[in-house]
Design an enzyme around this catalytic site. Structure first.
Site, PDB file in Angstrom:
ATOM      1  N   ASN A  15      23.376  30.918  18.714  1.00 23.06           N
ATOM      2  CA  ASN A  15      21.979  30.912  19.152  1.00 23.06           C
ATOM      3  C   ASN A  15      21.305  29.723  18.471  1.00 23.06           C
ATOM      4  OD1 ASN A  15      19.371  31.402  19.874  1.00 23.06           O
ATOM      5  ND2 ASN A  15      19.092  33.213  18.579  1.00 23.06           N
ATOM      6  N   LYS A  17      18.471  28.564  18.975  1.00 21.88           N
ATOM      7  CA  LYS A  17      17.011  28.709  18.877  1.00 21.88           C
ATOM      8  C   LYS A  17      16.337  27.404  19.343  1.00 21.88           C
ATOM      9  CE  LYS A  17      17.810  31.988  15.229  1.00 21.88           C
ATOM     10  NZ  LYS A  17      17.222  32.812  14.178  1.00 21.88           N
ATOM     11  N   HIS A 101      15.348  39.019  21.884  1.00 23.74           N
ATOM     12  CA  HIS A 101      15.500  38.583  20.491  1.00 23.74           C
ATOM     13  C   HIS A 101      14.200  38.873  19.742  1.00 23.74           C
ATOM     14  CE1 HIS A 101      16.069  36.154  16.941  1.00 23.74           C
ATOM     15  NE2 HIS A 101      17.347  36.062  17.253  1.00 23.74           N
ATOM     16  N   GLU A 103      12.619  37.366  17.539  1.00 23.59           N
ATOM     17  CA  GLU A 103      11.674  36.246  17.388  1.00 23.59           C
ATOM     18  C   GLU A 103      10.787  36.118  18.623  1.00 23.59           C
ATOM     19  OE1 GLU A 103      14.399  33.093  16.388  1.00 23.59           O
ATOM     20  OE2 GLU A 103      14.736  34.006  14.428  1.00 23.59           O
ATOM     21  N   GLU A 173      20.877  43.420  15.593  1.00 26.47           N
ATOM     22  CA  GLU A 173      20.324  42.401  14.701  1.00 26.47           C
ATOM     23  C   GLU A 173      19.217  43.016  13.858  1.00 26.47           C
ATOM     24  OE1 GLU A 173      21.394  38.373  16.284  1.00 26.47           O
ATOM     25  OE2 GLU A 173      19.313  38.707  16.756  1.00 26.47           O
ATOM     26  N   GLY A 179      18.003  35.179   9.596  1.00 24.58           N
ATOM     27  CA  GLY A 179      17.509  33.971   8.939  1.00 24.58           C
ATOM     28  C   GLY A 179      17.143  34.148   7.469  1.00 24.58           C
ATOM     29  N   SER A 218      22.316  36.556   9.650  1.00 20.76           N
ATOM     30  CA  SER A 218      22.892  35.881   8.484  1.00 20.76           C
ATOM     31  C   SER A 218      24.419  35.965   8.407  1.00 20.76           C
ATOM     32  CB  SER A 218      22.242  36.407   7.191  1.00 20.76           C
ATOM     33  OG  SER A 218      20.871  36.075   7.175  1.00 20.76           O
TER      34      SER A 218
HETATM   35  C1  PEP Z   1      19.686  35.157  15.310  1.00 25.40           C
HETATM   36  O1  PEP Z   1      18.556  34.662  15.283  1.00 25.40           O
HETATM   37  O2  PEP Z   1      20.115  35.681  16.335  1.00 25.40           O
HETATM   38  C2  PEP Z   1      20.454  35.108  14.074  1.00 25.40           C
HETATM   39  C3  PEP Z   1      21.448  35.929  13.964  1.00 25.40           C
HETATM   40  O3  PEP Z   1      20.048  34.181  13.145  1.00 25.40           O
HETATM   41  P1  PEP Z   1      20.738  33.884  11.734  1.00 25.40           P
HETATM   42  O4  PEP Z   1      22.222  33.836  11.947  1.00 25.40           O
HETATM   43  O5  PEP Z   1      20.160  32.587  11.313  1.00 25.40           O
HETATM   44  O6  PEP Z   1      20.355  35.015  10.841  1.00 25.40           O
END
Ligand code: PEP
Length: 259
Positions: A15, A17, A101, A103, A173, A179, A218
């Protein structure tokens, strides 16, 4: 499953982003292609911002790496300024789309109903939805994480039935893990994945059999094996570490080593 080029055991979804440029993407994709073309047990998917889907199509079209978008409209066509439809994604060869997601859900106030409608529109147009679900830290500390995830799934179940989850992907998630560098422990992820599987299986065993559940939040080269080894974790959704070719490759190799 929509036309994935093989029947993979694991998925690793990048992803990106709102990162990238034509130049940066080119070198990242060149590195992905070089390192990841011969994976045997893993489907790699790259989800990029809309303007770069044509670049993904052109660079990945002849590889085993699939691609997709990070959002789409719930409507199919019409006067929806700024929106992008499922068919437009198909035009650029997308097979996958990330939906819900956190975000987006937080910053753009996306309701569960909205996300559910996008989920079905994606399926109708041959896209595999990657539905993100997960709880906040406050919800986890209050011990209501299963209730929260259950409610996110219930909207789809209520509108379209549990069969809607056949050939779909859910990405668990935890919002507190995205993040932050603080991934869920394998035990925490295992418990939630089991909960989701049990919930869908109680309603429709066939759909549950055909559902994949990824972990996101993460994931990095150090924790990937431990997480991907867990029963019921079918791979990962990877944000930050997908922007670094070496990190992403190591995560993909970790997934591919487990079979
Ligand atoms: C995400 O935003 O889907 C995600 C898993 O981000 P990160 O790996 O940076 O935590």
């Amino acid at each position: 499953m929509t036309q994935t080029k093989k029947s993979p055991k694991k998925f690793v979804v990048a992803n990106w982003k709102m990162h990238g440029s034509l130049k940066q993407n080119q070198s990242l994709l060149d590195a992905y292609i070089k390192a990841l073309s011969n994976l045997k047990h893993t489907q790699i998917v790259v989800c990029a911002p809309y303007p770069y889907l044509a670049q993904l199509q052109s660079m990945l079209g002849s590889t085993d790496i699939a691609w997709g978008a990070q959002n789409m409209a719930k409507n199919e066509i019409g006067p929806f300024t700024g929106e992008v439809s499922a068919e437009m994604l198909r035009d650029f060869g997308c097979e996958y789309v990330i939906l819900g997601h956190s975000e987006r859900a937080t910053a753009y106030c996306e309701s569960d109903e909205n996300i559910a409608q996008k989920f079905m529109t994606a399926k109708k147009h041959g896209l595999t939805p990657i539905l993100c679900v997960g709880e906040t830290l406050i919800e986890r500390e209050a011990g209501v994480m299963e209730m929260v995830v259950s409610k996110q799934l219930d909207t789809i179940i209520k509108l379209y039935g549990a069969e809607a989850f056949a050939d779909a992907i859910i990405s668990y998630e935890p919002i507190w893990a995205i993040g932050t560098g603080l991934a869920a422990t394998p035990d925490q992820a295992k418990a939630m994945h089991k909960f989701i599987h049990n919930k869908i299986a109680a309603l429709n065993v066939e759909a549950e059999n055909r559902l994949k559940i990824l972990y996101g939040g993460s994931v990095n080269p150090q924790n990937a094996v431990q997480l991907f080894e867990v029963e019921n974790i079918d791979g990962g959704l990877v944000g930050k570490c997908s922007l670094d070719a070496q990190n992403f490759e190591n995560i993909c190799f970790a997934a591919d080593s487990i079979h």
